[in-house]
Write a protein that holds these residues in place. Sequence first.
Motif: not given
Lengths: 311, 175
Positions: A216-233, A304-309
């Motif tokens: 799972f994380w081999a792929v999810n890692r790409k989704l969990m990185e800020a993209s390009g030159d950004q540090d943040y989502f 990829n969502f935070l689920h806060l109750c």
Amino acid sequence: MYYSPTYVSCHAVCLRLLHLTDFIVNNKTTTKTFKLRHFFQLKKSSNEMANDREILREIWEGKLPVCFRLDKDEVADFREPDPFYLMVPRLSYFPLVIDKVRKHFLKFVANEKAEQEMWLEYNGQPLKWQYPIGVLSDLLLGPDDLLPWNITVHFSKFPESEVYRFDSKEMVESYFMACLKEADVLKHRGQIASSMQKKDHNQLWLGLQNEKFDQFWAVNRKLMEASGDQDYFKYIPFRCYIDDGYRQKLVKPISDDNHKKTLQDLLEELFPGNKNIKVKTHGMIPPMETPLQWLSEHLSYPDNFLHLCVV
Amino acid sequence: MITLDDMSLSIEDFNRCIEDIVNTSDNLIDGWRFEQNEELENGKYIIKKEQKVLSQDQEDDINHVLTFEYHIAFNISYGVPVLCFNVWKQDGTMLTVEEFWKLNERFKESNMYDTITQMDHPVLRRPFFTLHPCRTHEIMEPFLEESKNPVVSWLTVVGPFVHLDLNEEYVKMCS
């Protein structure tokens, strides 16, 4: 980033001890809270919070013991079926893990019901199994509830207006992927998820379904990185559960003057003027000063969502 | 700034568009009405209930009497309107996605699971059939500058896929 060896080993021992107590010694639902809270306390001393695989794995391995019982009114056999016990992953979805439960109870219900879709109930409420299992437990189990979690199984009167009909695993997959794509729209304008190949999507899904962290994380890692030159989502994908539903809002991980926003900031944006709101996720109450970007990278569910109750 | 892109529909624009739809509907007695959850920034949406008689395909001579309930609401993540709906049979039970598919020749070529899925209603947070919003922006973009009511323009494109027909009075609102 790195941290001192003392820190790692102390932490690892702690986790292991607490892991044991989680299900054997102390069967209250709050144990995980102590474990992760402890983690956060250790974390405070470390400035750099990114790239922490250990907590990802710890979250991934979270399980809940569940005891399923068939609703008494639905027993059509002269024998009462035995309850069915299962350890279920917090990050998974009930429709993915209950094939055996269905099989176990099927022979005890009337023949005409056997074709119908099974559904689950706790304390008189149908379980909205479109939410991850851990979210349901955070929403429904109070601090005094003992484990195993006692869930009632039904075969008739499916609560179709509240619960998704997941007749097949493909339908759960389609729902899961829709959530994941929405999260990517928030984080990267959808550019990462849409540039992935079908095989990457399959790998995410199979990784979740088969409980394979590395897959799972081999792929999810790409989704969990800020993209390009950004540090943040761009925005933090989250759902904040309250009043039988949940809220969403576009919340950025950094403020206009470039400060890291925290969980506190998110809750203030979501509930202006209400200072006393606390939220629970993965069975614990994360500290209010946790940075949002870190929270999103490490405590998000597989969708990829935070689920806060709200508690 | 609430929108994802500079070229997209804001919640305020969306609210104005659906208000115009309800006004026109009132004149036509067409049945669209407002609903609102005041706690949410995207809390405004519109609803229309309609009975329809559909048959499965050309060879199917059985007519199915169905009640459609259409909702048009705003999805915050995508910054686009969403068209969602549920369908009830005469016995009061809801149509499943597969059952809906069987009644829908127009989707034959596309992948059912990608086009119409059950998703949470943006306000009610309950399962509704939803035309997946990921392509809505693409469909809407040309209308954002040209149409006076981009929501109506978009509906004329996607409505036919889910048996939602618009009176031409609505289309007149766009120019």
